[in-house]
Write an enzyme that holds these catalytic residues in place. Structure first.
Site, PDB file in Angstrom:
ATOM      1  N   THR A 229      84.514  28.865  24.179  1.00  0.00           N
ATOM      2  CA  THR A 229      85.297  28.505  22.909  1.00  0.00           C
ATOM      3  C   THR A 229      83.925  28.879  21.832  1.00  0.00           C
ATOM      4  OG1 THR A 229      86.028  26.518  21.698  1.00  0.00           O
ATOM      5  CG2 THR A 229      84.027  25.975  23.084  1.00  0.00           C
ATOM      6  N   ASN A 230      84.107  28.359  20.627  1.00  0.00           N
ATOM      7  CA  ASN A 230      83.277  28.664  19.395  1.00  0.00           C
ATOM      8  C   ASN A 230      82.996  27.332  18.810  1.00  0.00           C
ATOM      9  OD1 ASN A 230      85.207  28.347  17.185  1.00  0.00           O
ATOM     10  ND2 ASN A 230      86.155  29.917  18.735  1.00  0.00           N
TER      11      ASN A 230
END
Ligand code: PMT
Length: 403
Positions: free
Chosen positions: A211-212
């Site tokens: 993810t980020n």
């Protein structure tokens, strides 16, 4: 102050419920948002909270007695009704709701409601049995039929100790309802806007994801800003820790693929798509069915490209992208305008600590189809949303009402 409540004249009616203490927080937050708040307490409310508390928070009129010869209300009792941009009753008791439904006017608050042409927003708070009573439900239906906005109540633990429907909405929810009501005739009324937010999650195994750092704040602020200008808003949200914005339809997704499917479905009926989400460009080629066990050896993951949602979303809608860049901000963003066929891109400088992931502010440059750039100062994400929506409104106007 540039929020939707700045300079708005709000009559806050407070009736006798234990939830009165929450009305103090609402009054305070309204004032912090730049609203001018005149409070009206019923006799019942004064048994729970004092007029002085509201006067101290709002620095304005607090009316309790229609017959008080020293009160400004006695001198010109419909003045507040005329000035009001909105009348908000929070909390509204079962008795107050019955009086409103019957059209009674025997105290400053109900008199103001009868005399005003401003929208009326009623936030009920009561015991679950009172709320469920057919008389209450009939009265609420009657009010809705007259165009009154009923905000809540929420389910949860009630003062009686019972669980059920009857809790006053939280302040943030009430603020959302008030802003949306004030903006419902705004310049995006009748338009449908799809906004994406948050960082997608690509599963490696049942435990781990790629993810980020996106918190969702930019997309959520945009959704609220569009709602506050009268648009119907669909928020396609990757996982975030944020509560659903009131009066926004939220479609929850996890992966880039789920976001693609949701966006492609929702844009069929949309006037604009604004992709503020940080969508993964790559996902694991396959997701392990069981948790991958660690060993002393390293681990390599084969990654494959995800669908480029913006590039592939096609139709007669305005298409706006974001670009979070750590270098060559404008040049990199300009390349994306062409590559993704955009009407506008919001180039997001993520090197500034007041900008980008997680924070409440953002520093962006707007770049149009002709690649002209307008650099904006650091603004709140809500204000950035408003500036983006100014452009969207212009683009919609260019393409005519049928877009
Ligand atoms: O959520 P916050 O913490 O508030 O942070 C806000 C933000 C930094 C995430 C936001 O302002 C932002 O810049 N979002 C875009 C993030 C990004 O890096 O996008 P990109 O350059 O990878 O992609 C360009 C555009 O294509 C974006 O609109 C993106 O949503 C879209 N895209 C990207 C990949 C993909 N597979 N499909 C897409 O549609």
């Amino acid at each position: 102050m540039a929020g939707p409540l700045a300079g708005k004249h709000i009559v806050l009616g407070v009736t006798g419920s234990i939830a009165c203490y929450k009305a103090l927080d609402l009054a305070s937050k309204l004032v912090q948002a730049g609203a001018l708040v005149d409070t009206m307490l019923t006799y019942g409310a004064t048994r729970f909270v004092t007029p002085l508390a509201f006067r101290s928070l709002t620095h304005r009129v607090v009316v309790t007695d229609i017959f008080d010869p020293n009160s400004e209300f006695a001198n010109e009792h419909v003045a507040l009704a005329r000035q009001a941009d909105i009348v908000v009753i929070a909390p509204a008791t079962v008795h107050c709701i019955a009086k409103l439904a019957a059209g009674l006017a025997d105290d400053p608050l109900t008199t103001t409601v009868i005399a005003t042409s401003a929208p009326l927003l009623v936030a009920p708070a009561m015991d679950a049995n009172m709320f469920d009573h057919p008389a209450t439900q009939e009265n609420l239906a009657k009010l809705r039929g007259r165009g009154v906005i009923i905000a809540g109540p929420a389910a949860g633990r009630l003062a009686s100790g019972l669980m059920g429907m009857g809790r006053l909405l939280e302040t943030a929810q009430l603020l959302g309802h008030i802003a949306a009501t004030l903006g419902r005739q705004g310049d995006l009324a009748g338009r449908t806007i799809v906004v994406s937010a948050g960082g997608t999650q690509e599963a490696i195994d049942p435990v781990r994801v790629i993810t980020n750092h996106s918190s969702g704040k930019m997309g959520y602020a945009l959704a609220e800003a569009a709602r506050d200008r009268g648009a119907r808003v669909v928020l396609v949200a990757a996982p975030t820790g944020l509560p659903d914005p009131p009066l926004v339809r939220v479609v929850r997704v996890r992966s880039a693929q789920e976001m693609a499917e949701a966006v492609f479905q929702e844009v069929k009926h949309a006037d604009a798509l604004i992709m503020a989400a940080a969508v993964a460009d790559y996902r694991p080629e396959s997701t392990a069915e069981q948790k991958i066990k660690k060993s002393s050896a390293g681990l390599s993951l084969a990654l494959t490209r995800t669908t480029d949602i913006l590039a592939e979303a096609r139709g007669a809608f305005v298409k706006v992208g974001f670009a979070a860049e750590s270098q060559d901000l404008v040049e990199n963003a300009r390349a994306k305008v062409r590559a993704k066929g955009l009407d506008l891109i919001v180039a997001n400088d993520i090197t500034d600590p007041q900008s980008g992931f997680g924070v409440d502010t953002n520093k962006v440059t707007l770049i149009d189809r002709e690649l002209r750039a307008e650099e904006l100062p650091v603004l709140t994400k809500y204000e950035v949303g408003q500036r983006v929506l100014d452009r969207v409104r212009e683009l919609l106007a260019e393409s005519g009402p049928g877009r």
